[in-house]
Design an enzyme around this catalytic site. Structure first.
Site, mmCIF file in Angstrom:
data_model
loop_
_atom_site.group_PDB
_atom_site.id
_atom_site.type_symbol
_atom_site.label_atom_id
_atom_site.label_comp_id
_atom_site.label_asym_id
_atom_site.label_seq_id
_atom_site.Cartn_x
_atom_site.Cartn_y
_atom_site.Cartn_z
ATOM 1 N N LEU A 46 0.857 -1.181 0.000
ATOM 2 C CA LEU A 46 0.000 0.000 0.000
ATOM 3 C C LEU A 46 0.895 1.233 0.000
ATOM 4 O O LEU A 46 1.926 1.259 0.684
ATOM 5 C CB LEU A 46 -0.894 0.033 1.242
ATOM 6 C CG LEU A 46 -2.198 -0.768 1.215
ATOM 7 C CD1 LEU A 46 -2.864 -0.706 2.586
ATOM 8 C CD2 LEU A 46 -3.148 -0.259 0.148
ATOM 9 N N ASP A 47 0.513 2.261 -0.753
ATOM 10 C CA ASP A 47 1.242 3.523 -0.719
ATOM 11 C C ASP A 47 1.292 4.049 0.710
ATOM 12 O O ASP A 47 0.368 3.789 1.504
ATOM 13 C CB ASP A 47 0.561 4.566 -1.614
ATOM 14 C CG ASP A 47 0.755 4.289 -3.098
ATOM 15 O OD1 ASP A 47 1.672 3.519 -3.441
ATOM 16 O OD2 ASP A 47 -0.016 4.846 -3.906
ATOM 17 N N PRO A 48 2.329 4.809 1.064
ATOM 18 C CA PRO A 48 2.435 5.326 2.439
ATOM 19 C C PRO A 48 1.189 6.057 2.930
ATOM 20 O O PRO A 48 0.799 5.904 4.095
ATOM 21 C CB PRO A 48 3.646 6.259 2.364
ATOM 22 C CG PRO A 48 4.506 5.651 1.300
ATOM 23 C CD PRO A 48 3.545 5.118 0.275
ATOM 24 N N ALA A 50 -1.884 5.596 1.891
ATOM 25 C CA ALA A 50 -3.081 4.761 1.814
ATOM 26 C C ALA A 50 -3.333 4.068 3.145
ATOM 27 O O ALA A 50 -2.412 3.833 3.937
ATOM 28 C CB ALA A 50 -2.928 3.725 0.709
#
Length: 301
Positions: A46-48, A50
């Site tokens: 997951l993106d930071p 997100a």
């Protein structure tokens, strides 16, 4: 002589409800410490910024990570209309604006073009490798790249809410390798108004639900206690998308040694990938061939 990794030989899955502002790798490291585990990994970055489901595998469960990575996932995300950014999310610099605000009917009509087998170009700020380097490293250095389009299966893409003229909430179910930021960027281009992702949450991933996840604060409060151990799901949960066959007692040792052995199956096709269980515990994953399982991954008791 290689040093032995410290920690317990503990296996299973811990579903974390990841907060914004932290990387997936950092979450894994905190889970490993909290459980004093010697081995851990996650199924799908997951993106930071997100939030939502980050399924962390411990010990032998790490062998089932590919099956969660390949499973369908669902996201809820808010798009900001009228602005494009260099990162395709709210962390980036605004590089284009537009005063057009499509109505709900236009948005719903456009969503149809993003369902099924589609091709999408990853964001410039992404982890894909270009000439041996991560794209985000090149992007941070000011380099623009021609990234190759990649296939993505989108099962469903729905307009969930329209809080105001500038924002749209979408829900998407898709396969592996999808970039929600690319969906937002490309939708903005199709609508002629530009767009980027304002916020992103993974609702579920394969068999794992965000509602069942533990927060990092909750985890820290019960770290290194039997209470946290009790939150672990069995490694077999990660095999939910594979057919289960039964392993008789006399076949257990053969399979665990990597050798073909007799299994009990019904309605399984020749060559199908399956997993074998004995007394409810996973013994091996492999190819079913005429009454035998030919193992490709085996689980240590």
């Amino acid at each position: 002589m290689a040093r032995r990794r410290k920690g317990r030989d503990i296996s299973g899955w811990l579903v974390v409800d990841k907060p914004a502002g932290i990387t997936s790798t950092t979450v894994v490291n905190r889970v490993r410490w909290a459980l004093d585990a010697n081995k851990a990994g996650h199924a799908g970055t997951l993106d930071p910024e997100a939030t939502g489901v980050l399924a962390v595998a411990l010990g032998e469960a790490t062998k089932t990570v590919p099956y969660i990575t390949d499973a369908l996932k669902a996201y809820e995300f808010t798009i900001r209309l009228g602005q494009a950014t260099n990162t395709d999310d709210a962390e980036g610099e605004v590089i284009a604006t537009n005063d057009l605000r499509p109505d709900d009917a236009a948005i719903k009509a456009a969503l149809g073009g993003f369902i099924g087998d589609i091709m999408q170009v990853p964001p410039q700020f992404s982890a894909v490798k270009v000439d041996g380097q991560r794209a985000y490293a090149k992007a941070r250095a000011g380099e623009e790249m021609e990234l190759a389009a990649r296939p993505l299966w989108v099962e469903e893409l729905l307009l969930a809410d329209r809080p105001d003229a500038d924002h749209v909430v979408l829900e998407m179910t898709c396969g592996k390798g999808g970039y929600v930021r690319s969906i937002a960027r490309d939708l903005g281009d199709v609508l002629g108004c530009k767009a980027h992702v304002r916020s992103l949450r993974r609702i579920w991933s394969g068999p794992f639900q965000a509602t069942d996840g533990i927060t990092l604060d909750q985890m820290d409060a019960i770290a290194r206690t039997p209470e946290l151990d009790a939150r672990l799901l069995p490694l077999e949960v990660g095999l939910a998308d594979l057919v289960e066959v039964r392993c008789p007692a006399e076949s257990v040792a053969k399979l665990r040694n990597g050798n073909p052995a007799t299994v009990i199956a019904s309605g399984v096709e020749y060559g199908e990938e399956v997993w074998a269980s004995h007394d409810g515990k996973a013994i091996a994953i492999g190819s079913y061939r005429g009454g035998e399982l030919h193992p490709t991954r085996v689980f240590v008791a």
